[in-house]
Design a protein around this motif. Structure first.
Motif, PDB file in Angstrom:
ATOM      1  N   PRO A  31       0.811  -1.232   0.000  1.00 36.93           N
ATOM      2  CA  PRO A  31       0.000   0.000   0.000  1.00 36.93           C
ATOM      3  C   PRO A  31       0.836   1.270   0.000  1.00 36.93           C
ATOM      4  O   PRO A  31       0.394   2.302  -0.489  1.00 36.93           O
ATOM      5  CB  PRO A  31      -0.832  -0.127   1.285  1.00 36.93           C
ATOM      6  CG  PRO A  31      -0.070  -1.082   2.145  1.00 36.93           C
ATOM      7  CD  PRO A  31       0.576  -2.044   1.213  1.00 36.93           C
ATOM      8  N   GLY A  32       2.028   1.209   0.540  1.00 30.73           N
ATOM      9  CA  GLY A  32       2.899   2.384   0.574  1.00 30.73           C
ATOM     10  C   GLY A  32       4.068   2.298  -0.380  1.00 30.73           C
ATOM     11  O   GLY A  32       4.999   3.099  -0.300  1.00 30.73           O
ATOM     12  N   GLY A  33       4.024   1.336  -1.309  1.00 20.88           N
ATOM     13  CA  GLY A  33       5.136   1.135  -2.235  1.00 20.88           C
ATOM     14  C   GLY A  33       6.080   0.061  -1.727  1.00 20.88           C
ATOM     15  O   GLY A  33       6.000  -0.385  -0.569  1.00 20.88           O
ATOM     16  N   HIS A  34       6.991  -0.358  -2.577  1.00 19.19           N
ATOM     17  CA  HIS A  34       7.939  -1.421  -2.252  1.00 19.19           C
ATOM     18  C   HIS A  34       9.352  -0.934  -2.585  1.00 19.19           C
ATOM     19  O   HIS A  34       9.622  -0.505  -3.711  1.00 19.19           O
ATOM     20  CB  HIS A  34       7.619  -2.677  -3.056  1.00 19.19           C
ATOM     21  CG  HIS A  34       8.588  -3.799  -2.871  1.00 19.19           C
ATOM     22  ND1 HIS A  34       8.881  -4.350  -1.638  1.00 19.19           N
ATOM     23  CD2 HIS A  34       9.368  -4.476  -3.776  1.00 19.19           C
ATOM     24  CE1 HIS A  34       9.761  -5.310  -1.782  1.00 19.19           C
ATOM     25  NE2 HIS A  34      10.075  -5.402  -3.068  1.00 19.19           N
ATOM     26  N   THR A  35      10.248  -1.000  -1.629  1.00 18.42           N
ATOM     27  CA  THR A  35      11.607  -0.493  -1.822  1.00 18.42           C
ATOM     28  C   THR A  35      12.555  -1.624  -2.198  1.00 18.42           C
ATOM     29  O   THR A  35      12.593  -2.664  -1.532  1.00 18.42           O
ATOM     30  CB  THR A  35      12.112   0.210  -0.552  1.00 18.42           C
ATOM     31  OG1 THR A  35      11.248   1.316  -0.255  1.00 18.42           O
ATOM     32  CG2 THR A  35      13.531   0.728  -0.747  1.00 18.42           C
ATOM     33  N   VAL A  36      13.293  -1.419  -3.275  1.00 19.74           N
ATOM     34  CA  VAL A  36      14.313  -2.363  -3.738  1.00 19.74           C
ATOM     35  C   VAL A  36      15.657  -1.641  -3.800  1.00 19.74           C
ATOM     36  O   VAL A  36      15.719  -0.414  -3.779  1.00 19.74           O
ATOM     37  CB  VAL A  36      13.959  -2.933  -5.125  1.00 19.74           C
ATOM     38  CG1 VAL A  36      12.702  -3.763  -5.060  1.00 19.74           C
ATOM     39  CG2 VAL A  36      13.809  -1.819  -6.151  1.00 19.74           C
ATOM     40  N   GLN A  37      16.708  -2.415  -3.864  1.00 18.03           N
ATOM     41  CA  GLN A  37      18.056  -1.857  -3.936  1.00 18.03           C
ATOM     42  C   GLN A  37      18.574  -1.957  -5.368  1.00 18.03           C
ATOM     43  O   GLN A  37      18.607  -3.041  -5.955  1.00 18.03           O
ATOM     44  CB  GLN A  37      19.001  -2.592  -2.976  1.00 18.03           C
ATOM     45  CG  GLN A  37      18.621  -2.458  -1.508  1.00 18.03           C
ATOM     46  CD  GLN A  37      18.667  -1.015  -1.028  1.00 18.03           C
ATOM     47  OE1 GLN A  37      19.564  -0.248  -1.399  1.00 18.03           O
ATOM     48  NE2 GLN A  37      17.701  -0.642  -0.195  1.00 18.03           N
ATOM     49  N   ILE A  38      18.953  -0.822  -5.931  1.00 18.35           N
ATOM     50  CA  ILE A  38      19.441  -0.753  -7.305  1.00 18.35           C
ATOM     51  C   ILE A  38      20.968  -0.722  -7.300  1.00 18.35           C
ATOM     52  O   ILE A  38      21.567   0.120  -6.616  1.00 18.35           O
ATOM     53  CB  ILE A  38      18.909   0.516  -8.011  1.00 18.35           C
ATOM     54  CG1 ILE A  38      17.383   0.553  -7.970  1.00 18.35           C
ATOM     55  CG2 ILE A  38      19.414   0.580  -9.450  1.00 18.35           C
ATOM     56  CD1 ILE A  38      16.717  -0.588  -8.679  1.00 18.35           C
ATOM     57  N   PRO A  39      21.625  -1.631  -8.033  1.00 23.18           N
ATOM     58  CA  PRO A  39      23.094  -1.575  -8.076  1.00 23.18           C
ATOM     59  C   PRO A  39      23.591  -0.294  -8.728  1.00 23.18           C
ATOM     60  O   PRO A  39      23.098   0.107  -9.784  1.00 23.18           O
ATOM     61  CB  PRO A  39      23.471  -2.809  -8.905  1.00 23.18           C
ATOM     62  CG  PRO A  39      22.234  -3.193  -9.644  1.00 23.18           C
ATOM     63  CD  PRO A  39      21.082  -2.740  -8.826  1.00 23.18           C
ATOM     64  N   VAL A  40      24.535   0.349  -8.077  1.00 25.62           N
ATOM     65  CA  VAL A  40      25.113   1.587  -8.626  1.00 25.62           C
ATOM     66  C   VAL A  40      25.926   1.271  -9.871  1.00 25.62           C
ATOM     67  O   VAL A  40      25.890   2.005 -10.864  1.00 25.62           O
ATOM     68  CB  VAL A  40      25.975   2.283  -7.562  1.00 25.62           C
ATOM     69  CG1 VAL A  40      26.764   3.443  -8.177  1.00 25.62           C
ATOM     70  CG2 VAL A  40      25.101   2.775  -6.408  1.00 25.62           C
ATOM     71  N   HIS A  41      26.658   0.163  -9.833  1.00 25.50           N
ATOM     72  CA  HIS A  41      27.535  -0.194 -10.953  1.00 25.50           C
ATOM     73  C   HIS A  41      26.872  -1.288 -11.778  1.00 25.50           C
ATOM     74  O   HIS A  41      26.780  -2.444 -11.361  1.00 25.50           O
ATOM     75  CB  HIS A  41      28.897  -0.662 -10.424  1.00 25.50           C
ATOM     76  CG  HIS A  41      29.600   0.373  -9.612  1.00 25.50           C
ATOM     77  ND1 HIS A  41      30.175   1.494 -10.165  1.00 25.50           N
ATOM     78  CD2 HIS A  41      29.784   0.474  -8.269  1.00 25.50           C
ATOM     79  CE1 HIS A  41      30.707   2.241  -9.210  1.00 25.50           C
ATOM     80  NE2 HIS A  41      30.476   1.649  -8.055  1.00 25.50           N
ATOM     81  N   GLN A  42      26.396  -0.911 -12.948  1.00 25.16           N
ATOM     82  CA  GLN A  42      25.718  -1.828 -13.853  1.00 25.16           C
ATOM     83  C   GLN A  42      25.986  -1.389 -15.277  1.00 25.16           C
ATOM     84  O   GLN A  42      26.440  -0.256 -15.515  1.00 25.16           O
ATOM     85  CB  GLN A  42      24.215  -1.852 -13.571  1.00 25.16           C
ATOM     86  CG  GLN A  42      23.558  -0.474 -13.565  1.00 25.16           C
ATOM     87  CD  GLN A  42      22.056  -0.515 -13.413  1.00 25.16           C
ATOM     88  OE1 GLN A  42      21.377  -0.958 -14.334  1.00 25.16           O
ATOM     89  NE2 GLN A  42      21.541  -0.051 -12.280  1.00 25.16           N
ATOM     90  N   GLY A  43      25.711  -2.265 -16.230  1.00 27.62           N
ATOM     91  CA  GLY A  43      25.985  -1.880 -17.610  1.00 27.62           C
ATOM     92  C   GLY A  43      25.450  -2.874 -18.614  1.00 27.62           C
ATOM     93  O   GLY A  43      24.900  -3.925 -18.270  1.00 27.62           O
TER      94      GLY A  43
END
Length: 578
Positions: A397-409
């Motif tokens: 209901p309040g959204g879902h938080t995920v972790q995004i890798p800073v280093h990607q390509g």
């Protein structure tokens, strides 16, 4: 939240930006103040003004009506080297129109003004084997096409197609609720079906597990060599869930029936063949595959991602297998733990993307490395399946938080040379190449029977082609198109985000060009993308590309254009000039 699923017209528009063709070091200022567009002429494959071909719709019938409507939204298309485009799309529903029309369609863009052709919709009968006169209900994944043939392949969901009776003629069970469908011989045929438990159809059963049917074929199956389907299959042995990657060669032959007439059109009796499964060891280890991803295939070869653990992989990678003998030796192309090209020696791949684009020699993929992440809060979708939206809001209901890798390509691996090149990376130019979508089955939803319950899934989008110039292609020259975003991630949300479809060539990289980006006037793609009240061009708000969207010199995308009052969407193709 930007989603890679179907692209109905949105509402929010980003600031107007122009396409650019500049060296990597100059791309950021180019995106900031604009530059000359690339030399590309876009043609409309289908848009919100295109009439949906159906069994009951004729051109003279007034629209909209329950049987004759126009398209409203589009998923990412696929294309072959001749310009034959296949796409999944739908109409609006409700408002007296009933359920939306939806299905899989093709259009030959290599000819002059060829019509849109219906392949599957909700009025299409599921092909043999079928003794219950069942129609398709849904085509839940983007359809694919053979690079050099007009053969398309797609998943299909439907009510049971087969009624099993005992000697007294009493119905024992009804089975067959999903499968893989293709048209290598003209008519649509069943390539694989959830009928492996039926004694009459042993060629559909899970290899090594007689009488066991696949529960479901998730994702998008692939097609190669005109008549070979390649797919991921999930199945259950006892109470243990298993998965694997398989292929089956289709034959232009009916399905024989003991004591009765053969069923036609059919795809012959060649059995499903195992490539790798949960019972296979990851090469070089004593660990079984814990997960496999839907494969890609070209020129008689298959590539797929196989890992020990999908969420937190420690071993596994991208593997190549020839189509031939069962369970062939797998060749590791890129592995978890491999050195990241162009990075310090301590930088190793920790994640690899499922969506592999493959042209028989080049494999394009997403990868991430390092432990540094940033939080992103995902918001539930506003458009699409009402049950799915309600289920998402129930869970988050309040959204879902995920972790995004800073280093990607984005990367390309050359199978012939055994070498991997980096195409583009974050955070130097782009903020992310990763997009999130809440998808799967909502509780009580029969359209995705035996599918996984809906959850947030991430995806990346890249397509590779080395066929634009056959002389140079033989030397290993390739071209790529991929989706990426700029902007900063602050407090769980992207600020000043701009999505784009970008182009590059290799193995010598000099230019990174933006083909299309959000905020551009939609008339760059489609002269009909205008606000009817003002006559002004609608800005591009969403863009999509898939792994089979760049074949030879044919590049095909989907896009939506919108302002606060009006919207437009479509599928667009251009022939690249190399």
């Amino acid at each position: 939240m930007r989603t890679p699923a179907a692209l109905p017209h949105g509402r929010a528009a980003t600031s107007h930006l122009l396409r650019c063709a500049l060296p990597l070091a100059l791309l950021v200022p180019c995106l900031a103040w604009g530059a000359s567009p690339i030399d590309a002429t876009w043609r409309t494959v289908a848009n919100n003004g295109s009439l949906i071909p159906s069994a009951t719709c004729a051109p003279y019938v007034a629209i909209p009506s329950p049987s004759c409507r126009v398209f409203n939204s589009f998923n990412q298309p696929s294309v072959n080297t001749s310009g034959l485009v296949v796409f999944r799309a739908r109409s609006k529903g409700g408002g007296g129109l009933g359920e939306p029309q939806q299905g899989v369609y093709t259009r030959d863009m290599g000819g002059r003004n060829e019509p849109i052709v219906r392949i599957i919709d909700r009025d299409t009968a599921v092909p043999q084997p079928s003794n219950r006169n069942t129609d398709f209900q849904e085509t839940p994944a983007f359809p694919r096409i053979d690079a050099n043939w007009p053969t398309i392949v797609t998943r299909g969901i439907h009510p049971p197609v087969w009624q099993v009776t005992n000697d007294a003629g009493e119905v024992v069970e009804q089975v067959g609720t999903n499968g893989v469908y293709a048209n290598p011989f003209g008519d649509l045929v069943t390539g694989e079906s959830r009928l492996g438990s039926v004694a009459a159809f042993p060629f559909f059963h899970v290899p090594g597990e007689p009488g066991t049917a696949f529960d479901i074929v998730p994702g998008a199956p692939a097609i190669t060599n005109h008549d070979i389907i390649v797919f991921k299959g999930n199945y259950t042995v006892g109470t243990v869930s298993k998965t694997g990657v398989y292929y089956r060669q289709l034959m232009n032959a009916p399905f024989p029936m003991a004591g009765g007439p053969s069923l036609s059109p059919g795809s012959g009796t060649q059995p499903v063949v195992l490539i790798a499964s949960s019972d296979s060891y990851i090469p070089g280890t004593s660990i079984h595959f814990g997960s496999t991803a839907p494969p890609s295939a070209a020129e008689g070869k298959v590539v797929f991602l196989g890992l020990d653990n999908e969420e937190q992989p420690t071993v596994g990678g991208i593997y190549l297998a020839p189509i031939g003998a069962p369970q062939p030796a797998l060749r590791a192309l890129v592995k978890i733990g491999d050195q990241v090209p162009g990075e310090r020696p301590s930088a190793h791949f920790t994640q690899l993307g499922e969506g592999l684009s493959f042209d028989g020699r080049m494999v394009a993929f997403w990868g991430a490395w390092g432990a540094e992440t940033q939080p992103l809060t995902l918001q539930c979708p506003q458009d699409g399946n009402a049950n799915l939206i309600a289920y998402c809001h129930q869970l988050y209901p309040g959204g879902h938080t995920v972790q995004i890798p800073v280093h990607q390509g984005m990367f390309v691996h050359d199978v012939a040379r055994g070498r991997t090149w980096a195409i583009a990376k974050s955070p130097n130019i782009f903020s992310t190449f990763l997009y999130w979508n809440f998808s799967g089955k909502a509780p009580g939803d029969s359209s995705e029977e035996d599918g996984e319950l809906a959850r947030w899934r991430s995806a990346s989008f890249i397509a590779v082609s080395r066929l634009g110039n056959r002389g140079l292609a033989a030397k290993g020259l390739f071209h790529v198109a991929f989706k990426a975003s700029t902007g900063t991630l602050e407090n769980g949300a992207y600020v000043n985000a701009v999505d784009g479809i970008y182009l590059s060539s290799g193995p010598v990289f000099s230019l990174l060009r933006a083909a299309v980006i959000t905020g551009m006037p939609g008339t760059v793609l489609d002269p009909q993308a205008v606000d009817p009240a003002t006559g002004e061009a609608l800005p591009i708000t969403t863009l999509g590309i898939e792994r089979d969207g760049f074949r030879g010199d044919q590049l095909v995308i989907n896009a939506s254009m919108a302002n606060e009052e009006a919207g437009w969407a479509g599928i667009y193709l251009t022939r690249m000039r190399f």
